[in-house]
Scaffold this motif. Structure first.
Motif, PDB file in Angstrom:
ATOM      1  N   LYS A  61      24.127 -37.065-113.234  1.00 43.45           N
ATOM      2  CA  LYS A  61      25.329 -36.571-113.527  1.00 43.45           C
ATOM      3  C   LYS A  61      26.390 -37.299-112.797  1.00 43.45           C
ATOM      4  O   LYS A  61      25.838 -37.993-111.665  1.00 43.45           O
ATOM      5  N   LEU A  74      29.894 -37.035-110.324  1.00 39.90           N
ATOM      6  CA  LEU A  74      30.746 -36.058-109.650  1.00 39.90           C
ATOM      7  C   LEU A  74      32.134 -36.972-109.248  1.00 39.90           C
ATOM      8  O   LEU A  74      32.079 -38.003-108.717  1.00 39.90           O
ATOM      9  N   HIS A 133      32.860 -39.062-115.907  1.00 40.90           N
ATOM     10  CA  HIS A 133      32.142 -37.958-114.785  1.00 40.90           C
ATOM     11  C   HIS A 133      31.988 -36.292-115.646  1.00 40.90           C
ATOM     12  O   HIS A 133      32.819 -36.124-116.339  1.00 40.90           O
ATOM     13  N   GLN A 134      31.104 -35.789-114.960  1.00 44.50           N
ATOM     14  CA  GLN A 134      31.051 -34.409-115.667  1.00 44.50           C
ATOM     15  C   GLN A 134      31.317 -33.355-114.660  1.00 44.50           C
ATOM     16  O   GLN A 134      31.752 -32.228-115.345  1.00 44.50           O
ATOM     17  N   LEU A 135      31.464 -33.726-113.646  1.00 49.51           N
ATOM     18  CA  LEU A 135      31.998 -32.442-112.457  1.00 49.51           C
ATOM     19  C   LEU A 135      33.128 -33.066-111.495  1.00 49.51           C
ATOM     20  O   LEU A 135      33.227 -34.379-111.598  1.00 49.51           O
ATOM     21  N   SER A 177      34.718 -27.926-110.492  1.00 51.80           N
ATOM     22  CA  SER A 177      34.780 -27.362-111.884  1.00 51.80           C
ATOM     23  C   SER A 177      33.978 -28.590-112.714  1.00 51.80           C
ATOM     24  O   SER A 177      33.999 -29.735-112.247  1.00 51.80           O
ATOM     25  N   THR A 178      33.658 -28.359-114.034  1.00 55.33           N
ATOM     26  CA  THR A 178      33.409 -29.335-115.037  1.00 55.33           C
ATOM     27  C   THR A 178      34.557 -29.925-115.578  1.00 55.33           C
ATOM     28  O   THR A 178      35.708 -29.450-115.320  1.00 55.33           O
ATOM     29  N   ASN A 207      35.578 -30.526-118.629  1.00 51.26           N
ATOM     30  CA  ASN A 207      36.416 -30.106-119.374  1.00 51.26           C
ATOM     31  C   ASN A 207      37.346 -28.796-119.000  1.00 51.26           C
ATOM     32  O   ASN A 207      38.086 -28.597-119.771  1.00 51.26           O
ATOM     33  N   ASP A 208      36.757 -28.099-117.773  1.00 48.54           N
ATOM     34  CA  ASP A 208      37.752 -27.190-117.482  1.00 48.54           C
ATOM     35  C   ASP A 208      38.595 -27.543-116.397  1.00 48.54           C
ATOM     36  O   ASP A 208      39.602 -26.670-115.951  1.00 48.54           O
ATOM     37  N   SER A 209      38.536 -28.726-116.043  1.00 49.29           N
ATOM     38  CA  SER A 209      39.692 -29.132-114.822  1.00 49.29           C
ATOM     39  C   SER A 209      40.996 -29.272-115.544  1.00 49.29           C
ATOM     40  O   SER A 209      41.068 -29.795-116.763  1.00 49.29           O
TER      41      SER A 209
END
Length: 571
Positions: free
Chosen positions: A389, A391, A550-552, A565-566, A568-570
């Motif tokens: 992943k 970050l 990035h995923q995180l 956060s992920t 998508n949630d950022s």
């Protein structure tokens, strides 16, 4: 502390024993033994030459032609042995000094790079200036001068023993006067001039190094200075450094050449006439031959200058003592037990981050501070980065993004909490301005590997992947050496750094604004290749486009707070 006292000898031994009690002590003592034998032979021949000179004058005074030519022949035979013996002595001395410098330099360099001491010296705010000068110049002076002074002392002892016997047979009064005169002169010299000259010489070495370092900084940052039009400020800074150097040297020559010079010249002039005055009555009365005046004068001079070693060499001794002080403080920092004491002064509460190598990348309750423990950057951060992943760390400038990467790399350990990470050889760090080594293009690409087995065809393919297809042809192949930091643009350097990831294939890549000089298309191309290799990576950056790869997301605020956060949630 910087005075000419017994502490200098303890510091000298602390450094000297690295060689004489080290792995090369056998060879060192063999060469030193050879020097001792040559010195004994050289001293004995000096006595014979001095006696022959007196005999020459006596035979001339007596008008004894046969004995005169016999004495000339004896003098020439002694000289035939004396000259090559003296040359061999000088050669062996220089050889031993050279070997000693090589071993001592290797010893200091090993400690300098062990546990990243070179980096700790830069960030821990420890008052040890110009380590480059201490390794290059101070070690050279130490090995050459200490060996010289050691041999001069041994030679002086031998000459005092040998020539005192000659002098005693001519006049006991001369020997007694000589001892008292030399002792008084030594006490006056060390007491009046010692501490002042050592302090001035210590300051001169430091100021010379500061001036030279200032010139190097201008050369290394010439383009930035030119863009800022900072020529006047840089020139003024160098002028100020040179003014400090000039003023200190002016004080040094006043004390060294004027005050000390007046004393030494007066002190050393009288012994040239004293032997003749003392021996003259015996010669005039016929008790001694005329040649005894020359023999007594020669022996008196040899004994006097042997006893007078501190006074006659005091200028060079004070410079040598100052160099020992600089080298000793540097050696203390590089020694684990001494370094711990120095770092404790910076971190009296012994707060450090625990670094645990367990094959993953995670942070638990990390509070990160600056190396001097003056400022706290982030408080109580915890996160876990899964394999494969990415970050992304974002936040305003100065909030601690790059500092967090330094902590992961083990460069900073100021604070509390724990960092879990794989071994450093499984990680590759890419700073915003990549480090460009002086070497071939091949060495540049495989760095930090020493001898990576990869063909030129494979290197060309990787250059194509990072959009540098003609780089090798442009500079004449992979074996051409260049100053790559000068000939490549920052964007090209950042792509070369990404090529290192593709070549070395680390499990983890840490990118500190590693694409800041690239356009969006090149950035996308590099991250695409990074994702294809299933590399776990952390990026620091400001561009919103970085979120795509990035995923995180770790968002750090100015008030030391943070949010994970992920993507998508950022926000």
């Amino acid at each position: 502390m910087r005075g000419f006292n017994f502490s200098v000898f303890s510091r000298f031994w602390a450094i000297a024993k690295l060689y004489w009690l080290g792995s090369e002590k056998k060879g060192a003592f063999i060469l030193l033994g050879i020097l001792g034998l040559l010195l004994i032979g050289y001293t004995q021949l000096s006595v014979l030459l001095n006696t022959a000179q007196g005999d020459l004058i006596s035979t001339l005074s007596a008008k004894n032609e046969t004995k005169f030519w016999q004495t000339v022949l004896r003098f020439l035979l002694i000289l035939v042995v004396y000259v090559p013996l003296f040359a061999g002595f000088s050669y062996t001395q220089s050889k031993l000094g050279l070997y000693w410098r090589r071993w001592l330099t290797e010893n200091f360099l090993n400690k300098y790079f062990t546990n990243r001491s070179f980096y700790q010296l830069a960030v821990k705010n420890i008052e040890i200036d110009n380590p480059d000068q201490r390794i290059s110049e101070d070690i050279r002076s130490f090995t050459q001068d200490s060996l010289l002074f050691l041999l001069v002392v041994v030679q002086s002892v031998l000459q005092v023993v040998a020539f005192s016997a000659v002098l005693w047979s001519i006049s006991q009064k001369l020997v007694i006067f000589l001892l008292v005169y030399a002792i008084v002169g030594t006490l006056i010299t060390t007491g009046v001039f010692g501490k002042k000259l050592v302090t001035l010489n210590f300051g001169q070495l430091q100021k010379e190094a500061n001036f030279r370092f200032g010139l190097v900084r201008v050369r290394e940052n010439s383009e930035s200075i030119a863009f800022y039009q900072g020529e006047i400020q840089e020139k003024n800074n160098l002028n100020n450094l040179f003014t400090d150097l000039f003023n200190n040297f002016n004080s040094l020559i006043i004390w060294q050449e004027l005050y000390l010079g007046l004393f030494i010249n007066t002190f050393e002039f009288l012994p040239y006439v004293i032997p003749a005055i003392v021996v003259a009555p015996s010669v005039l009365s016929g008790e001694l031959e005329v040649g005894k005046v020359s023999e007594a004068t020669g022996a008196f001079a040899r004994v006097f200058f042997s006893l007078n070693i501190i006074v006659s060499r005091f200028q060079s001794l004070t410079t040598f003592a100052a160099g020992i002080n600089r080298l000793s403080t540097f050696h203390q920092f590089l020694s684990p037990e001494e370094k711990g004491d120095l770092l404790t002064k910076v971190n009296p509460e012994n707060r450090t981050i625990d670094t645990i190598e367990n094959g993953q990348l995670a942070i638990e309750h990390l509070t990160l501070q600056t190396p001097n423990y003056q400022n706290t950057l982030i408080e109580n951060v915890s996160l876990n980065l899964p394999q494969g992943k990415g970050l992304l760390i974002m936040g305003t400038s100065g909030c601690g993004k790059s500092s967090l990467l330094r902590a992961i790399a083990g460069l900073w350990n100021s604070g509390t909490g724990a960092i879990f990470r794989p071994e450093l050889n499984q990680m590759l760090f890419l700073p915003q301005r990549p480090y460009m080594i002086i070497g071939t293009l091949r060495e540049q690409l495989i760095y930090p590997s020493l001898e990576k087995e990869i063909t030129e065809t494979e290197l060309e393919n990787i250059l194509n992947l990072v959009n540098l297809p003609n780089l090798a042809d442009k500079f004449g192949g992979f074996k051409v050496e260049k100053d790559w930091g000068e000939v490549l643009s920052l964007g090209e350097q950042q792509r070369v750094a990404f090529a290192r990831i593709l070549i070395n294939q680390p499990r983890y890549a840490i990118l500190d604004e590693a694409t800041s000089a690239l356009d969006a298309k090149n950035e996308e191309n590099l991250y695409k290749h990074l994702l294809e290799t299933n590399t776990t990576f952390i990026s620091v950056g400001h561009r919103e486009s970085l979120r795509t790869y990035h995923q995180l997301l770790l968002q750090i605020s100015d008030n030391k707070s943070w949010q994970i956060s992920t993507i998508n949630d950022s926000p």
